[in-house]
Design a protein around this motif. Structure first.
Motif, mmCIF file in Angstrom:
data_model
loop_
_atom_site.group_PDB
_atom_site.id
_atom_site.type_symbol
_atom_site.label_atom_id
_atom_site.label_comp_id
_atom_site.label_asym_id
_atom_site.label_seq_id
_atom_site.Cartn_x
_atom_site.Cartn_y
_atom_site.Cartn_z
ATOM 1 N N LEU A 252 0.833 -1.195 0.000
ATOM 2 C CA LEU A 252 0.000 0.000 0.000
ATOM 3 C C LEU A 252 0.873 1.253 0.000
ATOM 4 C CD1 LEU A 252 -2.690 -0.946 2.680
ATOM 5 C CD2 LEU A 252 -3.044 -0.784 0.215
ATOM 6 N N PRO A 253 0.369 2.366 -0.524
ATOM 7 C CA PRO A 253 1.098 3.640 -0.398
ATOM 8 C C PRO A 253 1.355 3.948 1.068
ATOM 9 C CG PRO A 253 -0.716 3.862 -1.945
ATOM 10 C CD PRO A 253 -0.872 2.522 -1.296
ATOM 11 N N LEU A 254 2.409 4.695 1.332
ATOM 12 C CA LEU A 254 2.842 4.946 2.703
ATOM 13 C C LEU A 254 1.737 5.516 3.577
ATOM 14 C CD1 LEU A 254 5.020 5.026 4.812
ATOM 15 C CD2 LEU A 254 5.927 7.110 3.783
ATOM 16 N N ALA A 255 0.996 6.500 3.073
ATOM 17 C CA ALA A 255 -0.046 7.131 3.887
ATOM 18 C C ALA A 255 -1.088 6.111 4.349
ATOM 19 C CB ALA A 255 -0.727 8.251 3.097
ATOM 20 N N PHE A 256 -1.436 5.170 3.483
ATOM 21 C CA PHE A 256 -2.453 4.172 3.827
ATOM 22 C C PHE A 256 -1.855 3.059 4.687
ATOM 23 C CE2 PHE A 256 -3.813 6.301 0.003
ATOM 24 C CZ PHE A 256 -5.149 6.557 0.253
ATOM 25 N N SER A 257 -0.570 2.737 4.466
ATOM 26 C CA SER A 257 0.098 1.740 5.293
ATOM 27 C C SER A 257 0.151 2.188 6.740
ATOM 28 C CB SER A 257 1.522 1.491 4.779
ATOM 29 O OG SER A 257 1.516 0.948 3.485
ATOM 30 N N LEU A 258 0.403 3.480 6.941
ATOM 31 C CA LEU A 258 0.459 4.014 8.294
ATOM 32 C C LEU A 258 -0.880 3.869 8.997
ATOM 33 C CD1 LEU A 258 2.487 7.273 7.615
ATOM 34 C CD2 LEU A 258 3.244 5.335 8.984
ATOM 35 N N ARG A 259 -1.942 4.153 8.269
ATOM 36 C CA ARG A 259 -3.280 4.077 8.860
ATOM 37 C C ARG A 259 -3.620 2.645 9.242
ATOM 38 N NH1 ARG A 259 -8.319 7.372 6.539
ATOM 39 N NH2 ARG A 259 -7.178 8.932 7.732
ATOM 40 N N ASN A 260 -3.198 1.695 8.416
ATOM 41 C CA ASN A 260 -3.549 0.292 8.659
ATOM 42 C C ASN A 260 -2.623 -0.389 9.661
ATOM 43 O OD1 ASN A 260 -5.561 0.594 6.787
ATOM 44 N ND2 ASN A 260 -4.478 -0.417 5.119
ATOM 45 N N SER A 261 -1.364 0.059 9.723
ATOM 46 C CA SER A 261 -0.398 -0.655 10.550
ATOM 47 C C SER A 261 -0.540 -0.350 12.029
ATOM 48 C CB SER A 261 1.030 -0.312 10.105
ATOM 49 O OG SER A 261 1.338 1.032 10.432
ATOM 50 N N GLY A 262 -0.899 0.891 12.334
ATOM 51 C CA GLY A 262 -0.986 1.293 13.737
ATOM 52 C C GLY A 262 0.342 1.218 14.443
ATOM 53 N N SER A 263 1.453 1.276 13.653
ATOM 54 C CA SER A 263 2.781 1.090 14.239
ATOM 55 C C SER A 263 3.442 2.388 14.668
ATOM 56 C CB SER A 263 3.696 0.391 13.220
ATOM 57 O OG SER A 263 3.866 1.195 12.066
ATOM 58 N N ILE A 264 2.806 3.517 14.405
ATOM 59 C CA ILE A 264 3.425 4.794 14.715
ATOM 60 C C ILE A 264 3.041 5.244 16.111
ATOM 61 C CG2 ILE A 264 3.658 7.196 14.006
ATOM 62 C CD1 ILE A 264 4.882 5.126 12.114
ATOM 63 N N ASN A 265 4.055 5.451 16.921
ATOM 64 C CA ASN A 265 3.854 5.962 18.277
ATOM 65 C C ASN A 265 4.000 7.477 18.234
ATOM 66 O OD1 ASN A 265 3.901 6.667 20.961
ATOM 67 N ND2 ASN A 265 5.317 5.049 21.579
ATOM 68 N N ALA A 266 2.918 8.172 18.517
ATOM 69 C CA ALA A 266 2.938 9.638 18.421
ATOM 70 C C ALA A 266 4.004 10.258 19.301
ATOM 71 C CB ALA A 266 1.563 10.197 18.778
ATOM 72 N N SER A 267 4.346 9.595 20.410
ATOM 73 C CA SER A 267 5.355 10.150 21.313
ATOM 74 C C SER A 267 6.739 10.155 20.685
ATOM 75 C CB SER A 267 5.383 9.355 22.627
ATOM 76 O OG SER A 267 5.776 8.011 22.385
ATOM 77 N N ASN A 268 6.933 9.362 19.629
ATOM 78 C CA ASN A 268 8.231 9.318 18.949
ATOM 79 C C ASN A 268 8.330 10.337 17.821
ATOM 80 O OD1 ASN A 268 9.062 7.181 20.573
ATOM 81 N ND2 ASN A 268 8.236 5.645 19.168
ATOM 82 N N ILE A 269 7.236 11.034 17.550
ATOM 83 C CA ILE A 269 7.218 12.013 16.461
ATOM 84 C C ILE A 269 7.484 13.396 17.015
ATOM 85 C CG2 ILE A 269 5.840 13.048 14.624
ATOM 86 C CD1 ILE A 269 6.570 10.130 14.119
ATOM 87 N N LYS A 270 8.540 14.022 16.512
ATOM 88 C CA LYS A 270 8.863 15.380 16.928
ATOM 89 C C LYS A 270 8.045 16.362 16.107
ATOM 90 C CE LYS A 270 12.522 18.861 16.771
ATOM 91 N NZ LYS A 270 13.895 19.181 16.312
ATOM 92 N N ILE A 271 7.288 17.223 16.787
ATOM 93 C CA ILE A 271 6.540 18.259 16.088
ATOM 94 C C ILE A 271 7.534 19.317 15.620
ATOM 95 C CG2 ILE A 271 4.704 19.974 16.254
ATOM 96 C CD1 ILE A 271 3.756 17.086 16.408
ATOM 97 N N LEU A 272 7.619 19.498 14.319
ATOM 98 C CA LEU A 272 8.625 20.389 13.759
ATOM 99 C C LEU A 272 8.268 21.849 14.009
ATOM 100 C CD1 LEU A 272 9.160 18.507 10.377
ATOM 101 C CD2 LEU A 272 10.513 18.334 12.469
ATOM 102 N N PRO A 273 9.262 22.662 14.358
ATOM 103 C CA PRO A 273 9.008 24.082 14.642
ATOM 104 C C PRO A 273 8.755 24.863 13.367
ATOM 105 C CG PRO A 273 11.351 23.658 14.703
ATOM 106 C CD PRO A 273 10.686 22.322 14.512
ATOM 107 N N ASN A 274 8.340 26.093 13.527
ATOM 108 C CA ASN A 274 8.086 26.943 12.373
ATOM 109 C C ASN A 274 9.350 27.147 11.549
ATOM 110 O OD1 ASN A 274 6.701 28.642 10.618
ATOM 111 N ND2 ASN A 274 7.176 30.457 11.818
ATOM 112 N N ASP A 275 10.463 27.443 12.213
ATOM 113 C CA ASP A 275 11.735 27.654 11.526
ATOM 114 C C ASP A 275 12.598 26.402 11.689
ATOM 115 O OD1 ASP A 275 14.131 28.469 10.437
ATOM 116 O OD2 ASP A 275 14.194 30.386 11.493
ATOM 117 N N ILE A 276 12.461 25.467 10.769
ATOM 118 C CA ILE A 276 13.186 24.195 10.910
ATOM 119 C C ILE A 276 14.676 24.361 10.643
ATOM 120 C CG2 ILE A 276 11.169 22.789 10.358
ATOM 121 C CD1 ILE A 276 12.273 22.412 7.576
#
Length: 256
Positions: free
Chosen positions: A52-76
Motif C-alpha cells: 500500500l502507499p505509505l499514507a495508507f500503510s500508516l493508517r492500517n499498521s498502527g505502528s506509529i507511536n505519536a510520542s516518537n514524532i517530533k513536532i517540527l518548529p516553524n523555523d526548521i
C-alpha cells in the motif's frame, strides 16, 4: 511568480477599499515533508516498500507511536543548525542551499563543490551531517528500494500516485517523491480550508473568495471585516492532514 513586488498594486480586491488579496503559503514545505517522512520510516522502515502507499500503510499498521514524532518548529532551519551545532560553520541561508537543491534533484557531489566555493571548512563532513539530520540518504535509499520493487517502472508517491521518472538516479527519484508529496500535502491543507469556508454562517462566507492555487500557495480575496480569521484558517490547513496526523505543517498568511 515573476511579477516584481513594485507592480503588485495592479491587483485589486472585488471589495474595493474594503478588501485585499491574501496569499496563504506553507513554510519550508519540502524539507518539512522530508523530515516527517524520515521520522515515520524510522518507526517502520519497511512501510515504503509495502503493498500500500505509505499514507495508507500508516493508517492500517498502527505502528506509529505519536510520542516518537517530533513536532517540527516553524523555523526548521534555525532549529536544525542549533541541534547539529553548526551555527559557527554555516549560516541559515547556506543550510537552505545544502538542502533545497538536493530535494530538487541535485547530486550530493555538486552540493559539496558549492560549499568548497563558499570556503566552508570540511564541506563533505558538513553535507554528511546535514543529510543525516534531514534523512536525505536514508529516505533516498528507501525510495530506491521501492522503485526497484516496481521493476524500475515508477516512483509511488506518499499518497500512491505513480510518477514515471526521466532518470533512475536515486537523487532524482528523491526529487520526484518529495516534490509530488509536497503538492499533495498543500492540496489537502487547502481542501480543509475551502471546506471550512463553505460552513461559515451568514454573509461571512461571501467575504472570503478563493481565487486560485499556485503550488503551495492559496490566493484569497478577503473582506477586511473577516481578516482576523486568517490565522485560524492557516492553522486549520496545517494540522490533521491525512498521512501526517501526528505532524504540523505551517501555513502563513500574507497580504499582497
Amino acid at each position: 511568480l515573476l511579477l516584481p513586488k513594485k507592480l503588485r498594486n495592479i491587483f485589486s480586491s472585488r471589495f474595493g477599499n474594503e478588501g485585499s488579496i491574501w496569499y496563504l503559503d506553507f513554510t519550508s514545505l519540502e524539507p518539512r515533508v522530508l523530515l516527517s517522512t524520515k521520522q515515520l520510516l524510522e518507526s517502520n522502515p519497511s512501510l515504503l516498500i509495502g503493498d500500500l502507499p505509505l499514507a495508507f500503510s500508516l493508517r492500517n499498521s498502527g505502528s506509529i507511536n505519536a510520542s516518537n514524532i517530533k513536532i517540527l518548529p516553524n523555523d526548521i532551519y534555525s532549529d536544525a543548525l542549533k541541534e547539529m551545532k553548526l551555527s559557527s560553520e554555516i549560516t541559515r541561508d547556506l543550510l537552505k542551499q545544502i538542502i533545497l537543491p538536493q530535494l530538487y534533484g541535485q547530486a550530493k557531489s555538486v552540493t559539496i563543490e558549492m560549499l568548497e566555493k563558499q570556503n566552508v571548512r570540511r564541506p563533505d563532513e558538513v553535507v554528511e551531517m546535514v543529510n543525516e539530520y534531514f534523512g536525505i540518504d536514508f529516505v533516498k535509499s528507501k525510495i530506491f528500494e521501492a522503485f526497484e520493487k516496481a521493476d524500475g517502472r515508477f516512483v509511488r508517491t506518499y499518497y500512491g500516485r505513480h510518477v514515471i521518472p526521466g532518470d533512475n538516479k536515486p537523487h532524482v527519484l528523491l526529487n520526484y517523491f518529495i516534490q509530488s508529496t509536497a503538492v499533495d500535502v498543500a492540496l489537502l491543507g487547502f481542501k480543509q480550508i475551502l471546506e471550512r469556508l463553505k460552513t461559515i454562517p451568514g454573509n461571512k462566507q461571501e467575504m472570503f473568495v478563493p481565487l486560485f492555487i499556485l503550488h503551495d500557495g492559496l490566493f484569497l480575496d478577503v473582506n477586511k471585516s473577516v481578516e482576523h480569521l486568517i490565522p485560524k484558517l492557516c492553522k486549520l490547513g496545517s494540522i490533521n492532514l491525512f498521512g501526517f496526523e501526528h505532524q504540523n505543517f505551517h501555513l502563513t498568511g500574507t497580504k499582497i
